[in-house]
Design a protein around this motif. Structure first.
Motif, short mmCIF file in Angstrom:
data_model
loop_
_atom_site.label_atom_id
_atom_site.label_comp_id
_atom_site.label_asym_id
_atom_site.label_seq_id
_atom_site.Cartn_x
_atom_site.Cartn_y
_atom_site.Cartn_z
N UNK A 10 0.97 -1.29 0.33
CA UNK A 10 -0.83 0.34 0.22
C UNK A 10 0.74 1.53 0.05
N UNK A 11 1.87 1.47 0.72
CA UNK A 11 2.83 2.54 0.59
C UNK A 11 3.49 2.55 -1.02
N UNK A 12 3.20 2.07 -1.64
CA UNK A 12 4.15 1.80 -3.12
C UNK A 12 3.20 3.10 -3.70
N UNK A 13 1.95 2.22 -3.61
CA UNK A 13 0.65 3.03 -4.09
C UNK A 13 0.23 4.61 -4.45
N UNK A 14 0.02 5.00 -5.57
CA UNK A 14 -0.59 6.41 -5.05
C UNK A 14 -1.64 6.70 -4.00
N UNK A 15 -2.04 8.02 -3.97
CA UNK A 15 -3.28 7.88 -3.06
C UNK A 15 -4.37 7.49 -4.13
#
Length: 127
Positions: A10-15
């Motif tokens: 999830x931290x690798x994804x954009x909002x």
């Protein structure tokens, strides 16, 4: 630990990517006859419940609590209507809230202790 892998992903994804992932957790299949290979009834909200379990495990392990709180905000915006209608999900969200409250109460206690010590030593310095 799979929950850590999920948070790392999830931290690798954009909002917007996070939002799409959370939207995809909703099951539009409300067939109550759906079963898994072990012949157990699968709840249509099982994926939402599993994601809530990830949040709960992160809070219990003190892993990225601030990130989890931000993710809970987005998660609840997308799924609050489903959570309100499902008693099991509502109970699980209450458990998550209680655990988060406990973690932040502990943090607040530590901050207050540090402020007290700082004020004490600042007063001693003035004498």
């Amino acid at each position: 630990m799979k929950f850590q892998e999920i948070i790392k992903y999830l931290k690798t994804l954009s909002p917007s990517g996070i939002e799409i992932e959370f939207i995809s957790l909703s099951s539009f299949d409300v067939d109550k006859d759906q079963t898994d290979p072990k012949e157990k009834l699968i709840s249509p909200n099982a994926t939402i419940s599993k994601m809530m379990g990830v949040f709960e495990k992160c809070i219990e392990a003190n892993i990225d609590c601030d990130f989890v709180q931000a993710m809970l905000n987005v998660f609840l915006k997308k799924h609050s209507d489903i959570i309100i209608e499902d008693v099991d999900l509502t109970d699980k969200m209450v458990e998550i809230k209680d655990k988060m409250d406990g973690k932040f109460d502990k943090l607040e206690h530590l901050i207050n202790g540090n402020l007290c010590m700082t004020q004490y030593f600042a007063a001693v310095d003035n004498f």
